[in-house]
Motif scaffolding. Structure first.
Motif, PDB file in Angstrom:
ATOM      1  N   UNK A 160       0.798  -1.211   0.000  1.00  0.00           N
ATOM      2  CA  UNK A 160       0.000   0.000   0.000  1.00  0.00           C
ATOM      3  C   UNK A 160       0.830   1.260   0.000  1.00  0.00           C
ATOM      4  N   UNK A 161       0.114   2.377   0.040  1.00  0.00           N
ATOM      5  CA  UNK A 161       0.729   3.699   0.077  1.00  0.00           C
ATOM      6  C   UNK A 161       0.212   4.450   1.297  1.00  0.00           C
ATOM      7  N   UNK A 162       1.089   5.199   1.919  1.00  0.00           N
ATOM      8  CA  UNK A 162       0.723   6.062   3.032  1.00  0.00           C
ATOM      9  C   UNK A 162       1.362   7.424   2.789  1.00  0.00           C
ATOM     10  N   UNK A 163       1.036   8.428   3.593  1.00  0.00           N
ATOM     11  CA  UNK A 163       1.667   9.740   3.394  1.00  0.00           C
ATOM     12  C   UNK A 163       3.188   9.698   3.438  1.00  0.00           C
ATOM     13  N   UNK A 164       3.740   8.704   4.140  1.00  0.00           N
ATOM     14  CA  UNK A 164       5.200   8.618   4.242  1.00  0.00           C
ATOM     15  C   UNK A 164       5.827   7.809   3.119  1.00  0.00           C
ATOM     16  N   UNK A 165       5.009   7.148   2.280  1.00  0.00           N
ATOM     17  CA  UNK A 165       5.555   6.405   1.155  1.00  0.00           C
ATOM     18  C   UNK A 165       4.980   5.005   1.031  1.00  0.00           C
ATOM     19  N   UNK A 166       5.635   4.182   0.206  1.00  0.00           N
ATOM     20  CA  UNK A 166       5.166   2.823  -0.067  1.00  0.00           C
ATOM     21  C   UNK A 166       5.548   1.884   1.069  1.00  0.00           C
ATOM     22  N   UNK A 167       4.698   0.876   1.292  1.00  0.00           N
ATOM     23  CA  UNK A 167       5.009  -0.113   2.315  1.00  0.00           C
ATOM     24  C   UNK A 167       4.518  -1.486   1.883  1.00  0.00           C
ATOM     25  N   UNK A 168       5.063  -2.503   2.521  1.00  0.00           N
ATOM     26  CA  UNK A 168       4.545  -3.862   2.388  1.00  0.00           C
ATOM     27  C   UNK A 168       4.509  -4.477   3.776  1.00  0.00           C
ATOM     28  N   UNK A 169       3.595  -5.419   3.966  1.00  0.00           N
ATOM     29  CA  UNK A 169       3.480  -6.125   5.234  1.00  0.00           C
ATOM     30  C   UNK A 169       3.944  -7.563   5.034  1.00  0.00           C
ATOM     31  N   UNK A 170       4.946  -7.959   5.812  1.00  0.00           N
ATOM     32  CA  UNK A 170       5.492  -9.314   5.784  1.00  0.00           C
ATOM     33  C   UNK A 170       5.577  -9.809   7.219  1.00  0.00           C
ATOM     34  N   UNK A 171       4.941 -10.929   7.506  1.00  0.00           N
ATOM     35  CA  UNK A 171       4.988 -11.532   8.846  1.00  0.00           C
ATOM     36  C   UNK A 171       4.506 -10.570   9.930  1.00  0.00           C
ATOM     37  N   UNK A 172       3.496  -9.767   9.609  1.00  0.00           N
ATOM     38  CA  UNK A 172       2.946  -8.835  10.579  1.00  0.00           C
ATOM     39  C   UNK A 172       3.744  -7.566  10.757  1.00  0.00           C
ATOM     40  N   UNK A 173       4.841  -7.413  10.023  1.00  0.00           N
ATOM     41  CA  UNK A 173       5.684  -6.224  10.118  1.00  0.00           C
ATOM     42  C   UNK A 173       5.437  -5.337   8.902  1.00  0.00           C
ATOM     43  N   UNK A 174       5.206  -4.064   9.156  1.00  0.00           N
ATOM     44  CA  UNK A 174       5.028  -3.102   8.071  1.00  0.00           C
ATOM     45  C   UNK A 174       6.393  -2.512   7.716  1.00  0.00           C
ATOM     46  N   UNK A 175       6.891  -2.884   6.526  1.00  0.00           N
ATOM     47  CA  UNK A 175       8.193  -2.418   6.057  1.00  0.00           C
ATOM     48  C   UNK A 175       8.016  -1.236   5.107  1.00  0.00           C
ATOM     49  N   UNK A 198      -3.288  -2.097   8.961  1.00  0.00           N
ATOM     50  CA  UNK A 198      -4.590  -1.472   8.847  1.00  0.00           C
ATOM     51  C   UNK A 198      -4.598  -0.076   9.432  1.00  0.00           C
ATOM     52  N   UNK A 199      -5.232   0.831   8.719  1.00  0.00           N
ATOM     53  CA  UNK A 199      -5.392   2.182   9.211  1.00  0.00           C
ATOM     54  C   UNK A 199      -4.190   3.066   8.994  1.00  0.00           C
ATOM     55  N   UNK A 200      -3.130   2.527   8.406  1.00  0.00           N
ATOM     56  CA  UNK A 200      -1.931   3.328   8.225  1.00  0.00           C
ATOM     57  C   UNK A 200      -1.694   3.690   6.770  1.00  0.00           C
ATOM     58  N   UNK A 201      -2.659   3.515   5.947  1.00  0.00           N
ATOM     59  CA  UNK A 201      -2.484   3.858   4.543  1.00  0.00           C
ATOM     60  C   UNK A 201      -3.580   3.226   3.730  1.00  0.00           C
ATOM     61  N   UNK A 202      -3.413   3.269   2.440  1.00  0.00           N
ATOM     62  CA  UNK A 202      -4.417   2.748   1.537  1.00  0.00           C
ATOM     63  C   UNK A 202      -3.928   1.463   0.916  1.00  0.00           C
TER      64      UNK A 202
END
Length: 388
Positions: free
Chosen positions: A46-61, A378-382
């Motif tokens: 997803x994307x958030x105001x701070x940039x792109x992210x991915x979730x792996x093993x419950x960790x948002x990178x 959840x809730x930290x971006x789109x």
């Protein structure tokens, strides 16, 4: 198992990736190696105001500035161009990844540097058992369940023998995998370049061959990548085999040998690991993807201690000890193991006794996977896609 060597090879490989070396690896990186802190499958992007992210093993990178290398994500790659595609857009839910970077002490957020994704299987489907959720590709048995992301398929019943698939999966043992992503391609033989993950068996350094499950690998003409050398090969070593053409019977001629993903073995490094339980002794002592786990002090979520057994899929967060054991602080039961019913798939050919063994207990039950969301994404971006 020579885990120190495997960790070194992976670090060397990611340095090459950052510098633009290796088999089609992109350029533009810094050349600085960082610790491997995560191995698992992508839950969401997803994307958030701070940039792109991915979730792996419950960790948002945070992957906004990460060098992302994905093999075989495009149709051109599936048709045989064995290069690595760069860019965050190449990542898809269900892809297995190794993440180098940093991880916070609470195992909730991290920053990715190099991210590497390689499919565990690419080749023609040999058999399909849609009722039990299984396929076979180059002798490897693959379990497909409700957490598997399907790409190009409405369901497993639509898959036909002879079609070419690309599979990202969590290995349970050589020749036995649990799919996290199953992609149908329009490639046809002989244009496709097969990929097969497995652990080396029956190594013959004179004849320059070994077994991966039921497949005999001939490596006399193979190139060795990411720090791997012929003299490092050893029985039990996990690796990727890339071939120029489809196997002939049970023989696959390797074009490239590449070491499997591995975590940092540096003491006190925080890491997260997803895998299917093997070598189970107790809920306090087992292995995931060849890494020994000490679960004696871990908090267990998503299930109970007696759900931890061979065949269960877990996410483990903890720190590496000086002797290479992952000391777990948190264990999440992602999928419970179930008794494996008989399959309609024909028994795989076994030319030298190094077959798949007994798959019992390594089933694909969904257990309590439902409701086990993507950590704090959840809730930290789109987030634009979710798995599981």
């Amino acid at each position: 198992m020579r885990t120190g060597i495997y960790a070194l090879m992976t670090t060397l490989g990611l340095v090459l990736a950052a510098c633009g070396g290796g088999d089609g690896v992109g350029s533009g990186g810094t050349g600085i190696a960082m610790s491997s802190v995560a191995i698992g499958s992508v839950d969401s992007l997803g994307e958030s105001p701070s940039g792109s992210y991915m979730v792996v093993n419950g960790v948002r990178f945070d992957i906004s500035h990460a060098q992302v290398e994905v093999e075989g994500v495009s149709q051109e790659d599936a048709n045989g161009q064995q290069s690595l595609k760069s860019g965050q857009s190449s990542l898809k839910p269900g892809m297995t990844v190794q993440v180098n970077g940093t991880l916070d002490t609470g195992f909730s957020t991290g920053t990715a540097a190099p991210v590497l994704s390689i499919p565990e299987l690419r080749g023609a489907v040999d058999a399909v058992d849609a009722a039990l959720g299984r396929i076979e590709v180059m002798g490897a048995r693959v379990y497909v369940d409700d957490e598997t992301v399907l790409d190009g398929l409405s369901g497993l019943a639509a898959l036909q023998v002879g079609q070419i698939v690309q599979v990202h999966a969590l290995p349970t043992s050589s020749g036995l995998m649990r799919a996290t992503r199953l992609q149908l391609t329009t490639a046809t033989l002989p244009s496709v370049q097969p990929v097969l993950w497995g652990s080396v068996q029956a190594l013959d350094t004179v004849a320059r061959r070994f077994q991966l499950g039921t497949m005999q690998i001939q490596y006399a003409q193979a190139a060795f990548l990411n720090g791997l050398e012929a003299g490092m090969l050893d029985n039990g070593m996990p690796l990727y085999v890339h071939a120029a053409q489809a196997p002939s019977g049970n023989v696959l001629v390797a074009r490239v040998l590449r070491p499997a993903h591995s975590l940092s073995r540096q003491a006190d490094t925080p890491v997260v690991l997803e895998g299917v339980v093997t070598n189970f002794a107790s809920a306090q002592s087992f292995a995931l993807q060849g890494t020994d786990i000490d679960g004696s002090g871990a908090q267990i979520t998503g299930g109970r201690a007696d759900d931890i057994r061979n065949g269960a899929t877990l996410e483990v967060a903890g720190r590496m000890s000086a002797n290479g054991v992952l000391v777990a602080q948190r264990i999440r039961v992602r999928q419970r193991a179930v008794v494996d019913p008989p399959s309609a798939l024909p028994p795989p050919a076994n030319t030298n006794g190094n077959g798949n063994g007994n798959a019992g207990g390594n089933g694909n039950g969904n257990g309590n996977a439902g409701g086990n969301g993507n950590g704090n994404a959840g809730g930290n971006g789109n987030g634009n896609s979710n798995r599981g």
